[in-house]
Design an enzyme around this catalytic site. Structure first.
Site, PDB file in Angstrom:
ATOM      1  N   LEU A   3       0.856  -1.174   0.000  1.00 43.66           N
ATOM      2  CA  LEU A   3       0.000   0.000   0.000  1.00 43.66           C
ATOM      3  C   LEU A   3       0.895   1.228   0.000  1.00 43.66           C
ATOM      4  CD1 LEU A   3      -2.636  -0.930   2.763  1.00 43.66           C
ATOM      5  CD2 LEU A   3      -2.960  -1.052   0.286  1.00 43.66           C
ATOM      6  N   ASP A   4       0.455   2.281  -0.657  1.00 42.10           N
ATOM      7  CA  ASP A   4       1.200   3.532  -0.585  1.00 42.10           C
ATOM      8  C   ASP A   4       1.295   3.987   0.868  1.00 42.10           C
ATOM      9  OD1 ASP A   4       1.469   3.598  -3.334  1.00 42.10           O
ATOM     10  OD2 ASP A   4      -0.269   4.899  -3.635  1.00 42.10           O
ATOM     11  N   GLN A   5       2.338   4.725   1.171  1.00 41.40           N
ATOM     12  CA  GLN A   5       2.531   5.212   2.541  1.00 41.40           C
ATOM     13  C   GLN A   5       1.331   6.013   3.035  1.00 41.40           C
ATOM     14  OE1 GLN A   5       6.359   6.958   3.229  1.00 41.40           O
ATOM     15  NE2 GLN A   5       5.759   7.972   5.126  1.00 41.40           N
ATOM     16  N   THR A  51      -1.753   5.587   2.291  1.00 46.68           N
ATOM     17  CA  THR A  51      -2.974   4.791   2.303  1.00 46.68           C
ATOM     18  C   THR A  51      -3.023   3.938   3.560  1.00 46.68           C
ATOM     19  OG1 THR A  51      -2.910   4.674  -0.111  1.00 46.68           O
ATOM     20  CG2 THR A  51      -4.351   3.107   1.014  1.00 46.68           C
ATOM     21  N   ARG A 109      -5.826   6.727  -7.422  1.00 46.12           N
ATOM     22  CA  ARG A 109      -5.598   8.165  -7.253  1.00 46.12           C
ATOM     23  C   ARG A 109      -5.704   8.889  -8.596  1.00 46.12           C
ATOM     24  NH1 ARG A 109      -0.129   7.794  -3.715  1.00 46.12           N
ATOM     25  NH2 ARG A 109      -0.333  10.067  -3.550  1.00 46.12           N
TER      26      ARG A 109
END
Length: 224
Positions: A51-53, A55, A150
């Site tokens: 997961l993106d930081q 998120t 996004r």
């Protein structure tokens, strides 16, 4: 706060807090040492997706190498169904449907959506307004491209609230990026497993008006 959502002999499903990186950085040790510390065990763990930081939400960690290999195939073959929540700003071009298009990298590590469909990112979503200028979106990505959700929401004219890359104008006034990995479904040992966890951080996610709308999405696998 990091939380173990489910403990299986082959894997953990955890809640990753917002602004925690899954990989080690100069400032943070990465998610695996944090989980090991949380469960009080230094046994090896395998990161099988990311997961993106910015998120928050559900993340799977394999507890042995054979399970890590199986998860690798499941994710590669898109056999794990994922659902996300987001709060968006702006007036979207449409309130539900699909966003389909190729993605290309631009400056500063950002991505943008193209009109071509040679190897497209495909994103399904439904949304509902809960306050003027804010919509709660339930998102079902059918592919797994970098920054896919996004970029898809930005392409609709409704970027994610607090997104530092794709919505810098409202980033400074938001307390987080409002993107959350909400639910997972997959088959394991011939059983269909389902996990979900609502967001635990963010003023607007926790607002009662948003919580009321979120109740409509408590079984997201039935909505697409």
């Amino acid at each position: 706060m990091l939380e173990i959502i489910s403990e299986h002999p082959d894997f953990y499903v955890i809640y990753k807090p917002v602004n925690i990186s899954v990989h080690q950085t100069a400032e943070q040790p990465g998610i695996i040492p944090l989980v090991q510390q949380h469960v009080g065990c230094q046994a090896p763990l395998w990161l099988v997706h990311r997961l993106d930081q910015v998120t928050s939400g559900l993340l799977v960690l394999a507890r042995n190498q054979p399970s890590a290999q199986i998860f690798g195939r499941l994710f590669s073959d898109q056999q794990i169904t994922k659902y996300y929540l987001a709060i968006t700003t702006g007036r979207p071009k449409k309130k539900q449907g699909k966003v389909i298009g190729d993605m290309t990298k631009t400056r500063n590590g950002n991505w943008k959506l193209l009109h071509t469909r040679h190897n497209p990112a495909i994103t399904e979503f439904v949304s509902t307004g809960f306050l003027p200028g804010k919509r709660l979106c339930l998102i079902h990505p059918l592919t797994g491209k970098t920054h896919q959700i996004r970029v898809a929401l930005k392409s609709l004219g409704a970027p994610i609230l607090g997104d530092p890359r794709y919505s810098p104008k409202n980033h400074e006034s938001a307390d987080r990026c409002y993107l959350h990995a909400y639910a997972l479904q997959f088959n394991w040992q011939e059983k269909r497993l389902s996990y979900s966890c609502p967001p635990k951080e963010g003023h607007w996610f926790l607002a009662q008006t948003c919580q009321d709308k979120l109740a409509c999405y408590d079984a997201p696998w039935n909505l697409f």
